[in-house]
Scaffold this active site. Structure first.
Site, PDB file in Angstrom:
ATOM      1  N   GLY A  67       0.717  -0.999   0.140  1.00 63.40           N
ATOM      2  CA  GLY A  67      -0.275  -0.228   0.017  1.00 63.40           C
ATOM      3  C   GLY A  67       0.444   1.304  -0.347  1.00 63.40           C
ATOM      4  O   GLY A  67       0.883   2.153   0.303  1.00 63.40           O
ATOM      5  N   LEU A  68       2.466   1.015  -0.627  1.00 60.16           N
ATOM      6  CA  LEU A  68       2.647   2.060  -0.570  1.00 60.16           C
ATOM      7  C   LEU A  68       3.409   2.729  -2.000  1.00 60.16           C
ATOM      8  O   LEU A  68       3.832   3.993  -1.992  1.00 60.16           O
ATOM      9  CB  LEU A  68       4.143   2.190  -0.110  1.00 60.16           C
ATOM     10  CG  LEU A  68       4.116   1.273   1.193  1.00 60.16           C
ATOM     11  CD1 LEU A  68       6.037   1.025   1.783  1.00 60.16           C
ATOM     12  CD2 LEU A  68       3.464   2.906   2.446  1.00 60.16           C
ATOM     13  N   SER A  69       2.587   2.675  -2.486  1.00 64.41           N
ATOM     14  CA  SER A  69       1.960   3.115  -4.095  1.00 64.41           C
ATOM     15  C   SER A  69       3.319   2.711  -4.987  1.00 64.41           C
ATOM     16  O   SER A  69       3.682   3.979  -5.869  1.00 64.41           O
ATOM     17  CB  SER A  69       1.910   4.699  -4.389  1.00 64.41           C
ATOM     18  OG  SER A  69       0.820   4.911  -3.592  1.00 64.41           O
ATOM     19  N   SER A  70       4.023   1.502  -4.967  1.00 64.42           N
ATOM     20  CA  SER A  70       5.047   1.467  -6.005  1.00 64.42           C
ATOM     21  C   SER A  70       4.413   1.242  -6.985  1.00 64.42           C
ATOM     22  O   SER A  70       4.957   1.755  -8.273  1.00 64.42           O
ATOM     23  CB  SER A  70       5.654  -0.132  -6.210  1.00 64.42           C
ATOM     24  OG  SER A  70       4.517  -0.883  -5.873  1.00 64.42           O
ATOM     25  N   SER A  71       2.660   1.259  -8.145  1.00 72.29           N
ATOM     26  CA  SER A  71       2.502   1.236  -9.020  1.00 72.29           C
ATOM     27  C   SER A  71       2.067   3.194 -10.130  1.00 72.29           C
ATOM     28  O   SER A  71       2.546   2.854 -10.935  1.00 72.29           O
ATOM     29  CB  SER A  71       1.695   0.669  -9.076  1.00 72.29           C
ATOM     30  OG  SER A  71       0.127   1.191  -7.792  1.00 72.29           O
TER      31      SER A  71
ATOM     32  N   GLU B 297      -3.261   4.284 -14.658  1.00 74.86           N
ATOM     33  CA  GLU B 297      -3.372   3.225 -13.995  1.00 74.86           C
ATOM     34  C   GLU B 297      -5.068   3.268 -14.644  1.00 74.86           C
ATOM     35  O   GLU B 297      -5.808   2.101 -14.032  1.00 74.86           O
ATOM     36  CB  GLU B 297      -3.404   3.672 -12.697  1.00 74.86           C
ATOM     37  CG  GLU B 297      -3.936   2.824 -11.340  1.00 74.86           C
ATOM     38  CD  GLU B 297      -3.182   1.992 -10.765  1.00 74.86           C
ATOM     39  OE1 GLU B 297      -2.092   2.773 -10.476  1.00 74.86           O
ATOM     40  OE2 GLU B 297      -3.242   1.132  -9.746  1.00 74.86           O
TER      41      GLU B 297
ATOM     42  N   ASP C  98      -2.465   9.651  -5.599  1.00 75.15           N
ATOM     43  CA  ASP C  98      -0.609   8.571  -5.145  1.00 75.15           C
ATOM     44  C   ASP C  98      -0.107   9.074  -6.318  1.00 75.15           C
ATOM     45  O   ASP C  98       1.094   9.628  -6.067  1.00 75.15           O
ATOM     46  CB  ASP C  98      -1.322   7.243  -5.447  1.00 75.15           C
ATOM     47  CG  ASP C  98      -1.574   6.374  -4.834  1.00 75.15           C
ATOM     48  OD1 ASP C  98      -2.342   7.044  -3.348  1.00 75.15           O
ATOM     49  OD2 ASP C  98      -2.334   5.324  -4.868  1.00 75.15           O
TER      50      ASP C  98
ATOM     51  N   TYR D 189     -11.921  -2.124  -3.579  1.00 76.41           N
ATOM     52  CA  TYR D 189     -12.085  -0.688  -4.162  1.00 76.41           C
ATOM     53  C   TYR D 189     -13.476   0.504  -4.873  1.00 76.41           C
ATOM     54  O   TYR D 189     -14.026   1.005  -4.434  1.00 76.41           O
ATOM     55  CB  TYR D 189     -11.049  -0.392  -4.638  1.00 76.41           C
ATOM     56  CG  TYR D 189     -10.564   1.122  -4.572  1.00 76.41           C
ATOM     57  CD1 TYR D 189      -9.542   1.969  -3.916  1.00 76.41           C
ATOM     58  CD2 TYR D 189     -10.559   2.106  -5.963  1.00 76.41           C
ATOM     59  CE1 TYR D 189      -9.746   3.175  -3.933  1.00 76.41           C
ATOM     60  CE2 TYR D 189     -10.400   3.117  -5.901  1.00 76.41           C
ATOM     61  CZ  TYR D 189      -9.813   3.257  -5.010  1.00 76.41           C
ATOM     62  OH  TYR D 189      -8.982   4.770  -5.068  1.00 76.41           O
TER      63      TYR D 189
HETATM   64  C1  GLA Z   1      -5.319   3.511  -3.320  1.00 72.67           C
HETATM   65  C2  GLA Z   1      -6.173   4.688  -4.751  1.00 72.67           C
HETATM   66  C3  GLA Z   1      -5.819   6.445  -4.190  1.00 72.67           C
HETATM   67  C4  GLA Z   1      -6.859   6.321  -2.287  1.00 72.67           C
HETATM   68  C5  GLA Z   1      -6.474   5.605  -1.226  1.00 72.67           C
HETATM   69  C6  GLA Z   1      -7.463   5.273  -0.757  1.00 72.67           C
HETATM   70  O1  GLA Z   1      -3.924   3.902  -2.720  1.00 72.67           O
HETATM   71  O2  GLA Z   1      -4.865   4.538  -5.367  1.00 72.67           O
HETATM   72  O3  GLA Z   1      -6.330   7.378  -4.906  1.00 72.67           O
HETATM   73  O4  GLA Z   1      -8.005   6.400  -3.113  1.00 72.67           O
HETATM   74  O5  GLA Z   1      -6.614   4.649  -1.992  1.00 72.67           O
HETATM   75  O6  GLA Z   1      -7.039   6.201   0.206  1.00 72.67           O
END
Ligand code: GLA
Length: 393
Positions: free
Chosen positions: A124-128, A160, A172, A222
């Protein structure tokens, strides 16, 4: 050897010319979860974990990319990208970015690239977002495309949404591009305006406890939450056509609609509206250097995400619970999309080792999983790394 040096070395080995080096960070989000796609506020920061790209143009329309951590190579040509979608995940983020650049009328050419990094995957650290925006930034530079920062953010998000198929909000990609050392960024996801807030506490660190769980339902749930929020908006909008998103709905207005909404829709909307208010309070707390207040708001966010928004899981709940009644932890909550990944915690530096030990051992006894723990530092957004060779860049 530093990670970036390893990436550069591999590039030279494979392609034998001079690459541009780009660092593209992961992110944390202090508060403001699941608010971005509801046109609300978020408060993320870029961190010291990143993906590094070594990249240079080719003379044809082919891209050759080597993923160092996976030891995999992927080649694609710059036309008919949709037909080249891969079963592996990582090439799709990159092709999605190129696809968006082309659709927006920019003209990148072929390139050679090696990338690798230390953003844990699925945590959940947004590697994408780091892959998308990092590549976009690098291509912008090597081909002089003239893309401004906000356009880069929007194109990365679209990559994405459209190519990878995750209907994510803008947070992100935004923080990846706009992150600033020592600061969290309050983004207004409706106006897309932003404001930096210093987050520089000598004695306190942002510590992540990783559940080690990555839930397979994360993407579908999601997208489902997004739908539920817009169902809520649609009900209210019948009477108030000006209401475009939950951002336009005050608590009182929502309460009036409670009888007309299924309980689950009401709960989702309530959480989002309250979270936006909490975020504004949290920014006041930062202005007053009141970390206690800030931390108590984080705990409230977790409660909302767990009970009303229902995107937590038992592992996340347990990690948050373990921190409670511990005066050295100011606040703790699940972070990001949910169903796994990390909790974010504000912890007194002197207590980090002790708390980490206790929490890991209790977590292990309960779930038989070794929780990874990362103390992170806030860092800059995507940028060029100057080396001797490209010091003039
Ligand atoms: C993921 C999504 C973000 C955001 C978070 C929840 O990281 O990529 O856009 O919606 O979840 O806050």
């Amino acid at each position: 050897m530093l990670l970036v040096e390893t990436v550069e070395k591999k590039y030279r080995e494979l392609f034998n010319n001079e690459p541009l080096l780009v660092r593209s960070p992961g992110r944390v989000n202090l508060i403001g979860e699941h608010t971005d796609y509801n046109m609300g506020y978020v408060l993320p920061a870029a961190i010291d974990k990143a993906i590094y790209f070594a990249i240079a143009p080719r003379s044809d329309d082919k891209a050759v990319v080597f993923a160092l951590d996976m030891n995999e190579v992927f080649e694609f040509s710059l036309d008919k990208l949709q037909e080249q979608k891969s079963d592996k995940h990582w090439p799709n983020y990159l092709m999605g970015m190129v696809d968006q650049l082309l659709k927006a009328g920019y003209q990148p050419k072929g390139f050679n690239c090696v990338f690798g990094g230390d953003i844990p995957l699925g945590a959940g650290l947004s590697s994408s977002a780091a892959l998308e925006a990092g590549l976009g930034f690098a291509l912008n530079h090597i081909f002089n495309l003239g893309i401004d920062k906000l356009t880069l953010v929007k194109l990365s998000q679209k990559a994405e949404n459209e190519f990878v198929g995750v209907n994510c909000g803008i947070m992100d990609q935004y923080i990846n591009v706009f992150g600033k050392d020592g600061n969290v960024l309050r983004i207004d996801c409706r106006s897309l305006e932003y404001e930096y807030f210093p987050f520089n506490y000598k004695n306190v660190s942002i510590v992540l406890f990783d559940t080690g769980v990555s839930h397979s339902l994360a993407t579908s749930e999601y997208n489902q939450r997004r739908k539920e929020c817009s169902q809520g908006v649609n009900i209210i909008r019948k009477d108030y056509p000006d209401v475009k998103s939950l951002r336009d709905v005050p608590v009182d207005m929502l309460n009036k609609y409670r009888p007309k909404m299924e309980p689950v829709i009401f709960k989702r909307c309530k959480y989002v509206i309250e979270e936006n208010l909490r975020l504004l309070d949290a920014c006041d707390a930062l202005n007053n250097h009141d970390l206690k207040k800030f931390g108590s708001l984080m705990y409230q966010t977790h409660e909302g995400l767990s009970k009303d928004y229902e995107v937590s899981c038992k592992e996340l709940d347990y990690l948050v619970d373990l921190t409670k009644d511990n005066p050295e932890v100011y606040g703790s909550r699940m972070m990001g999309g949910g169903f796994g990944g990390c909790t974010i915690n504000l912890v007194e530096n002197h207590a980090i080792n002790e708390i980490s030990k206790t929490i890991s051992s209790r977590y292990y006894s309960k779930f038989d999983i070794k929780a990874k723990i990362y103390a992170t530092k806030i860092n800059n957004g995507t940028s060029i790394i100057k080396t001797k060779e490209n010091a003039a860049v």
